[in-house]
Write a protein that holds these residues in place. Sequence first.
Motif, short mmCIF file in Angstrom:
data_model
loop_
_atom_site.label_atom_id
_atom_site.label_comp_id
_atom_site.label_asym_id
_atom_site.label_seq_id
_atom_site.Cartn_x
_atom_site.Cartn_y
_atom_site.Cartn_z
N ASP A 374 0.82 -1.21 0.00
CA ASP A 374 0.00 0.00 0.00
C ASP A 374 0.85 1.26 0.00
N ARG A 375 2.12 1.14 0.38
CA ARG A 375 3.02 2.29 0.36
C ARG A 375 3.48 2.64 -1.05
N THR A 376 3.25 1.75 -2.02
CA THR A 376 3.74 1.99 -3.38
C THR A 376 2.84 2.90 -4.18
N GLY A 377 1.62 3.13 -3.75
CA GLY A 377 0.68 3.94 -4.51
C GLY A 377 -0.03 3.20 -5.62
N LEU A 378 0.22 1.90 -5.77
CA LEU A 378 -0.45 1.13 -6.79
C LEU A 378 -1.91 0.91 -6.41
N ALA A 379 -2.78 0.85 -7.41
CA ALA A 379 -4.19 0.56 -7.17
C ALA A 379 -4.34 -0.88 -6.68
N ALA A 380 -5.43 -1.14 -5.98
CA ALA A 380 -5.65 -2.46 -5.38
C ALA A 380 -5.55 -3.61 -6.39
N PRO A 381 -6.14 -3.48 -7.60
CA PRO A 381 -6.01 -4.60 -8.55
C PRO A 381 -4.57 -4.89 -8.94
N VAL A 382 -3.74 -3.85 -9.03
CA VAL A 382 -2.34 -4.07 -9.39
C VAL A 382 -1.60 -4.68 -8.20
N ARG A 383 -1.93 -4.25 -6.99
CA ARG A 383 -1.33 -4.87 -5.81
C ARG A 383 -1.68 -6.35 -5.75
N ASP A 384 -2.93 -6.67 -6.08
CA ASP A 384 -3.34 -8.08 -6.12
C ASP A 384 -2.54 -8.85 -7.17
N LEU A 385 -2.33 -8.23 -8.32
CA LEU A 385 -1.53 -8.87 -9.37
C LEU A 385 -0.12 -9.14 -8.86
N VAL A 386 0.49 -8.15 -8.23
CA VAL A 386 1.85 -8.30 -7.71
C VAL A 386 1.91 -9.43 -6.69
N ALA A 387 0.99 -9.42 -5.71
CA ALA A 387 0.99 -10.44 -4.67
C ALA A 387 0.80 -11.83 -5.27
#
Length: 409
Positions: A374-387
């Motif tokens: 969440d510190r990266t500023g990425l939107a939630a769908p992109v964070r989900d993709l990364v994870a």
Amino acid sequence: MGSTDRVLRRSADAIEHISGICFKTGPPRRIGAELEWTTHRAGEPSAYLRPADLAAALGEHAPATLGNTAPVPLPAGGAVTLEPGGQVEISSTPADSLAALHTAITTDHAVLAGLLARSGIVLGDHGIDPERRPRRILDTPRYAAMHRAFDEAGRTMMGSTAGLQVCFDAGEPGSVAARWHLLHEAGPALLALFATSRRHAGRDTGWASARMAAWFGIDQRRTAPVPATGDPAGDWARYAVEAPLLCVRTDDTWDAPPGTTLADWIETGAVPGRTGRPPTLDDLDYHLGTLFPPVRPRGYLEVRYLDAQPGDEWIAPAAVLTALLAADPVTDRARELAAPAAGRWQAAARHGLADPDVHRSAADLADLACRNLDRTGLAAPVRDLVAGIVSRRLGQDLHQRERIRGGIR
């Protein structure tokens, strides 16, 4: 006389100059990336391409090395360049956030892939060419000199490898050293976590990252990690002046005498058999661009140890690094977690996550990064993709952990 024409008479002057420019301090804000891909004939990936094939496909975006005197950037500002073996690269403009960088590269990547596809060319998904042996298709004085200077490993690097580089601001004066050291200490674990280059030229190389194996096979005076002491700027400056010249720009061939270092050129005022003049600051700056350690300071911090990623998966290593650098306490904790694998570059490249220490650090760093996405500023769908990408690479489920808030462990 311009500043770049200033003649260097002492190695100490070169060290002072390098030390003064290698870290531009200030609030860390900008991020950039360079993405490389091998290029292949669709349906015939083992066929070699010609420069004319790529020039026709890229059109107005073709780089100067393909004869285009006025290259046009891609729509989001990325510049297209070409590596000696026909690998194509997007160099982004610096972005103010990882989210903005992701949007820009996603746009430019789609345009680039579309241009190539219309000519029957596709982008590779790996950090080294899985089908073909290296073949240099670009002929420039620099690449010709490199080709003659390198042995098989160097020629493989030139003609077959593709990497992902992520670039970060150096940071505030009090944080530069920690950021610099973290990028090195976490390097083996993240190299292994995101390795994509086991197969080369139709065979299993036995290396998780055959791309890094090629880099490690080159003269370590220009590719080894910069030694770590309490003086990062001085460490880099001494590394640079003690490194051998890769090429010397002259009116004919650019070959450098084997073993001649920048310090030799400065102290003697000439390069035997090549030029009778002493080096200038411009020669020094050019020399810095011929050094390839896993992390290179260029005012900003350039991470060079990541393999090219398939499709849009480059965002995963970029996000992991961004999260680990997002705040000083996170960086400090990341350095602790990276310690078991710190310095294990060869083991990470050869064995990947099969090395127990490397796997331990990779899993712990991935967990820490996912807790701080969440510190990266990425939107939630992109964070989900990364994870999801990170979880798949580790072979364990970190996807739900990304949803945990509350900062560092």
